[in-house]
Write an enzyme that holds these catalytic residues in place. Structure first.
Site, PDB file in Angstrom:
ATOM      1  N   ARG A 249       0.850  -1.179   0.000  1.00 35.99           N
ATOM      2  CA  ARG A 249       0.000   0.000   0.000  1.00 35.99           C
ATOM      3  C   ARG A 249       0.893   1.239   0.000  1.00 35.99           C
ATOM      4  O   ARG A 249       2.085   1.150   0.310  1.00 35.99           O
ATOM      5  CB  ARG A 249      -0.904   0.002   1.226  1.00 35.99           C
ATOM      6  CG  ARG A 249      -1.907  -1.129   1.253  1.00 35.99           C
ATOM      7  CD  ARG A 249      -2.582  -1.240   2.613  1.00 35.99           C
ATOM      8  NE  ARG A 249      -3.343  -0.051   2.946  1.00 35.99           N
ATOM      9  CZ  ARG A 249      -3.821   0.218   4.166  1.00 35.99           C
ATOM     10  NH1 ARG A 249      -3.584  -0.619   5.165  1.00 35.99           N
ATOM     11  NH2 ARG A 249      -4.510   1.315   4.389  1.00 35.99           N
TER      12      ARG A 249
ATOM     13  N   SER B 214       0.566   4.085   1.870  1.00 33.41           N
ATOM     14  CA  SER B 214       0.540   4.945   3.044  1.00 33.41           C
ATOM     15  C   SER B 214       1.930   5.095   3.643  1.00 33.41           C
ATOM     16  O   SER B 214       2.848   4.303   3.364  1.00 33.41           O
ATOM     17  CB  SER B 214      -0.403   4.375   4.102  1.00 33.41           C
ATOM     18  OG  SER B 214       0.130   3.180   4.651  1.00 33.41           O
TER      19      SER B 214
ATOM     20  N   LYS C  86      -1.946  -8.264  10.844  1.00 37.02           N
ATOM     21  CA  LYS C  86      -3.277  -8.186  11.443  1.00 37.02           C
ATOM     22  C   LYS C  86      -4.346  -7.821  10.415  1.00 37.02           C
ATOM     23  O   LYS C  86      -5.534  -8.054  10.652  1.00 37.02           O
ATOM     24  CB  LYS C  86      -3.300  -7.180  12.594  1.00 37.02           C
ATOM     25  CG  LYS C  86      -3.309  -5.715  12.191  1.00 37.02           C
ATOM     26  CD  LYS C  86      -3.396  -4.802  13.396  1.00 37.02           C
ATOM     27  CE  LYS C  86      -3.443  -3.340  13.004  1.00 37.02           C
ATOM     28  NZ  LYS C  86      -4.671  -2.975  12.273  1.00 37.02           N
ATOM     29  N   ASP C  87      -3.941  -7.240   9.280  1.00 35.55           N
ATOM     30  CA  ASP C  87      -4.897  -6.852   8.245  1.00 35.55           C
ATOM     31  C   ASP C  87      -5.197  -7.974   7.261  1.00 35.55           C
ATOM     32  O   ASP C  87      -6.020  -7.799   6.354  1.00 35.55           O
ATOM     33  CB  ASP C  87      -4.371  -5.645   7.452  1.00 35.55           C
ATOM     34  CG  ASP C  87      -4.390  -4.368   8.266  1.00 35.55           C
ATOM     35  OD1 ASP C  87      -5.152  -4.295   9.243  1.00 35.55           O
ATOM     36  OD2 ASP C  87      -3.630  -3.437   7.929  1.00 35.55           O
TER      37      ASP C  87
ATOM     38  N   THR D 279     -12.352   5.373  16.690  1.00 31.39           N
ATOM     39  CA  THR D 279     -11.747   4.125  16.242  1.00 31.39           C
ATOM     40  C   THR D 279     -12.609   3.555  15.123  1.00 31.39           C
ATOM     41  O   THR D 279     -13.827   3.752  15.102  1.00 31.39           O
ATOM     42  CB  THR D 279     -11.622   3.090  17.363  1.00 31.39           C
ATOM     43  OG1 THR D 279     -11.064   1.879  16.830  1.00 31.39           O
ATOM     44  CG2 THR D 279     -12.966   2.767  17.997  1.00 31.39           C
TER      45      THR D 279
ATOM     46  N   SER E  83     -12.261   0.224  14.526  1.00 31.92           N
ATOM     47  CA  SER E  83     -12.161  -1.198  14.855  1.00 31.92           C
ATOM     48  C   SER E  83     -13.336  -1.628  15.727  1.00 31.92           C
ATOM     49  O   SER E  83     -13.594  -1.035  16.778  1.00 31.92           O
ATOM     50  CB  SER E  83     -10.845  -1.457  15.589  1.00 31.92           C
ATOM     51  OG  SER E  83     -10.866  -2.690  16.285  1.00 31.92           O
TER      52      SER E  83
ATOM     53  N   ARG F 293     -13.365  -4.360  17.401  1.00 27.31           N
ATOM     54  CA  ARG F 293     -12.740  -4.875  18.628  1.00 27.31           C
ATOM     55  C   ARG F 293     -12.503  -3.744  19.615  1.00 27.31           C
ATOM     56  O   ARG F 293     -12.883  -3.822  20.793  1.00 27.31           O
ATOM     57  CB  ARG F 293     -11.408  -5.572  18.303  1.00 27.31           C
ATOM     58  CG  ARG F 293     -10.578  -5.913  19.554  1.00 27.31           C
ATOM     59  CD  ARG F 293      -9.194  -6.411  19.195  1.00 27.31           C
ATOM     60  NE  ARG F 293      -8.401  -5.431  18.480  1.00 27.31           N
ATOM     61  CZ  ARG F 293      -7.651  -4.495  19.062  1.00 27.31           C
ATOM     62  NH1 ARG F 293      -7.618  -4.393  20.386  1.00 27.31           N
ATOM     63  NH2 ARG F 293      -6.947  -3.649  18.334  1.00 27.31           N
ATOM     64  N   ARG F 294     -11.850  -2.674  19.149  1.00 27.47           N
ATOM     65  CA  ARG F 294     -11.551  -1.563  20.052  1.00 27.47           C
ATOM     66  C   ARG F 294     -12.834  -0.918  20.567  1.00 27.47           C
ATOM     67  O   ARG F 294     -12.910  -0.534  21.733  1.00 27.47           O
ATOM     68  CB  ARG F 294     -10.672  -0.529  19.332  1.00 27.47           C
ATOM     69  CG  ARG F 294      -9.250  -1.008  19.095  1.00 27.47           C
ATOM     70  CD  ARG F 294      -8.484  -0.075  18.198  1.00 27.47           C
ATOM     71  NE  ARG F 294      -7.101  -0.521  18.004  1.00 27.47           N
ATOM     72  CZ  ARG F 294      -6.343  -0.192  16.971  1.00 27.47           C
ATOM     73  NH1 ARG F 294      -6.847   0.589  16.014  1.00 27.47           N
ATOM     74  NH2 ARG F 294      -5.112  -0.634  16.870  1.00 27.47           N
TER      75      ARG F 294
ATOM     76  N   ARG G 288     -11.719   6.497  10.364  1.00 28.66           N
ATOM     77  CA  ARG G 288     -10.975   5.743   9.359  1.00 28.66           C
ATOM     78  C   ARG G 288      -9.854   6.587   8.799  1.00 28.66           C
ATOM     79  O   ARG G 288      -9.756   7.771   9.049  1.00 28.66           O
ATOM     80  CB  ARG G 288     -11.927   5.316   8.229  1.00 28.66           C
ATOM     81  CG  ARG G 288     -12.903   4.253   8.670  1.00 28.66           C
ATOM     82  CD  ARG G 288     -12.943   2.990   7.871  1.00 28.66           C
ATOM     83  NE  ARG G 288     -11.877   2.755   6.957  1.00 28.66           N
ATOM     84  CZ  ARG G 288     -12.065   2.486   5.663  1.00 28.66           C
ATOM     85  NH1 ARG G 288     -13.288   2.500   5.150  1.00 28.66           N
ATOM     86  NH2 ARG G 288     -11.054   2.213   4.891  1.00 28.66           N
ATOM     87  N   GLY G 289      -9.001   5.939   8.006  1.00 30.49           N
ATOM     88  CA  GLY G 289      -7.874   6.632   7.395  1.00 30.49           C
ATOM     89  C   GLY G 289      -6.556   6.095   7.915  1.00 30.49           C
ATOM     90  O   GLY G 289      -6.508   5.313   8.871  1.00 30.49           O
ATOM     91  N   ASN G 290      -5.453   6.503   7.266  1.00 22.35           N
ATOM     92  CA  ASN G 290      -4.145   6.062   7.734  1.00 22.35           C
ATOM     93  C   ASN G 290      -3.787   6.786   9.032  1.00 22.35           C
ATOM     94  O   ASN G 290      -4.540   7.625   9.532  1.00 22.35           O
ATOM     95  CB  ASN G 290      -3.078   6.261   6.649  1.00 22.35           C
ATOM     96  CG  ASN G 290      -3.006   7.703   6.174  1.00 22.35           C
ATOM     97  OD1 ASN G 290      -3.133   8.633   6.963  1.00 22.35           O
ATOM     98  ND2 ASN G 290      -2.792   7.897   4.876  1.00 22.35           N
ATOM     99  N   VAL G 291      -2.638   6.452   9.586  1.00 17.85           N
ATOM    100  CA  VAL G 291      -2.247   7.003  10.888  1.00 17.85           C
ATOM    101  C   VAL G 291      -2.213   8.530  10.853  1.00 17.85           C
ATOM    102  O   VAL G 291      -2.740   9.202  11.751  1.00 17.85           O
ATOM    103  CB  VAL G 291      -0.880   6.442  11.322  1.00 17.85           C
ATOM    104  CG1 VAL G 291      -0.424   7.083  12.631  1.00 17.85           C
ATOM    105  CG2 VAL G 291      -0.947   4.930  11.491  1.00 17.85           C
TER     106      VAL G 291
ATOM    107  N   THR H 203      -3.845  10.600   8.925  1.00 18.38           N
ATOM    108  CA  THR H 203      -5.198  11.152   8.816  1.00 18.38           C
ATOM    109  C   THR H 203      -5.917  11.108  10.150  1.00 18.38           C
ATOM    110  O   THR H 203      -6.574  12.078  10.562  1.00 18.38           O
ATOM    111  CB  THR H 203      -5.997  10.364   7.767  1.00 18.38           C
ATOM    112  OG1 THR H 203      -5.335  10.459   6.506  1.00 18.38           O
ATOM    113  CG2 THR H 203      -7.413  10.904   7.641  1.00 18.38           C
ATOM    114  N   ARG H 204      -5.794  10.012  10.871  1.00 20.56           N
ATOM    115  CA  ARG H 204      -6.496   9.890  12.148  1.00 20.56           C
ATOM    116  C   ARG H 204      -5.935  10.861  13.178  1.00 20.56           C
ATOM    117  O   ARG H 204      -6.685  11.446  13.963  1.00 20.56           O
ATOM    118  CB  ARG H 204      -6.428   8.445  12.648  1.00 20.56           C
ATOM    119  CG  ARG H 204      -7.419   7.533  11.927  1.00 20.56           C
ATOM    120  CD  ARG H 204      -7.339   6.115  12.404  1.00 20.56           C
ATOM    121  NE  ARG H 204      -6.242   5.392  11.766  1.00 20.56           N
ATOM    122  CZ  ARG H 204      -5.852   4.175  12.118  1.00 20.56           C
ATOM    123  NH1 ARG H 204      -6.444   3.551  13.114  1.00 20.56           N
ATOM    124  NH2 ARG H 204      -4.870   3.572  11.473  1.00 20.56           N
TER     125      ARG H 204
ATOM    126  N   CYS I 238     -13.955  -9.028  10.352  1.00 21.15           N
ATOM    127  CA  CYS I 238     -13.791  -7.652  10.815  1.00 21.15           C
ATOM    128  C   CYS I 238     -14.989  -7.142  11.596  1.00 21.15           C
ATOM    129  O   CYS I 238     -14.944  -6.067  12.186  1.00 21.15           O
ATOM    130  CB  CYS I 238     -13.484  -6.722   9.649  1.00 21.15           C
ATOM    131  SG  CYS I 238     -14.894  -6.521   8.536  1.00 21.15           S
TER     132      CYS I 238
END
Length: 312
Positions: free
Chosen positions: A17, A19, A91-92, A135, A137, A139-140, A157-160, A162-163, A250
């Site tokens: 990817r 990112s 994990k993805d 988040t 997720s 799970r989170r 959502r978004g990459n690190v 962006t968040r 997911c």
């Protein structure tokens, strides 16, 4: 057809990817290939691939097809021989690979924990009611609500990068991200506090980088065997087997963390309902020689207890 890449003399095309985090993880792989396998960095071409998961940022993952959307296009390029290996966050990855592909190389695992990122708060249970926590997720989300049911969970959502920008802009008051994702992105944040595994059990294989290859490419297999970390691959295999045995995807809040103690494999796993009302956490210990058996036993115990408590 056998792979035709010569890993010593020919170019190796690395799919990923685009990112910041993904490219940093490719840098880690290239560094190990250069230093351990003595490959010329000039003979390693990075091929960024735009995935559906990167494009579809407006909806939750479970609505658009799950985590596999972050690897599907990369895997197609691998199967079409347009790249030679693919670098992923383990994990993805879905629990099973497409026919013709295999993951048998996992680099030494980083910190598997989550981090609470906030200007004001360092403990989830101390966050005031109504605070907006971001988040994407499930799970989170479930874990946060189990610890603090009065939080307002916002999709983030978004990459690190962006968040973190959304947090800084005030869209949310706090966010939960992976510790290792922050570190590898070079975005260690003074606002980030690691959350103990006793409070938020990580996603299966969180913190691990894996390399996917064509199953018939023996020369690439020999190359990758030199940078594979057996310990990390074993514990991540146990965690992912636990996820698979529960039938998790997911949309299922599942956590798992494994470790080795001598010849013993110690596997902790948990299953929650989406709103965090029910959480079942158990541990199984068995031989490291059969991680699947340990995962199956744990999954059976967790499922039975979860079903019993959910019915009450």
């Amino acid at each position: 057809m056998a792979g035709n890449t010569n890993p010593r003399s020919g170019k190796i095309r690395i799919g990923t990817r685009g990112s910041r985090l993904a490219l940093k993880q490719v840098d880690i792989v290239r560094h190990q290939l250069a230093n351990i396998c003595k490959l010329d960095p000039l003979h390693m071409d990075v091929v960024p691939v735009v995935t559906t998961g990167d494009v579809e940022q407006g909806r939750p993952l479970h609505e658009i097809g799950g985590k596999g959307l972050f690897c599907r296009e990369i895997e197609l390029q691998l199967l079409d021989h347009r790249i030679d290996i693919a670098v992923h966050s383990l994990k993805d990855m879905p629990a099973a690979q497409p026919d013709g592909l295999v993951i048998d190389c996992v680099l030494k695992r980083g910190d598997p924990r989550d981090a609470l990122v906030s200007e004001r708060y360092t403990r989830i249970e101390a966050i005031p009611p109504g605070t907006r926590v971001g988040t994407s997720s499930t799970r989170r989300r479930a874990q946060l609500l189990h610890l603090n049911p009065l939080l307002e969970i916002r999709a983030l959502r978004g990459n690190v990068d962006t968040r973190l920008r959304k947090l800084s802009s005030g869209l949310v008051d706090a966010a939960v991200l992976a510790v290792e994702g922050l570190r590898r992105s070079g975005l260690q944040d003074s606002r980030a506090t690691p959350v103990p595994e006793s409070e938020m059990m990580p996603a299966p294989a969180q913190g691990a980088i894996c390399i996917e290859r064509r199953s018939d490419d023996d020369r690439i297999a020999e190359l990758l065997s030199q940078i594979d970390d057996w310990n990390s691959r074993l514990v991540c295999s146990a965690e992912r087997s636990f996820l698979r045995e529960l039938g998790g995807d997911c949309t299922t809040p599942i956590g798992a963390i494994a470790r080795l103690g001598g010849e013993e494999l110690i596997l902790d796993g948990e299953l929650l309902d989406p709103d965090g009302n029910v959480r079942v956490r158990k541990q199984c210990v068995g031989s490291y020689r059969d991680p699947l058996a340990v995962a199956r036993r744990l999954a059976h115990q967790v499922r039975e207890e979860f079903n019993r408590r959910s019915a009450n």
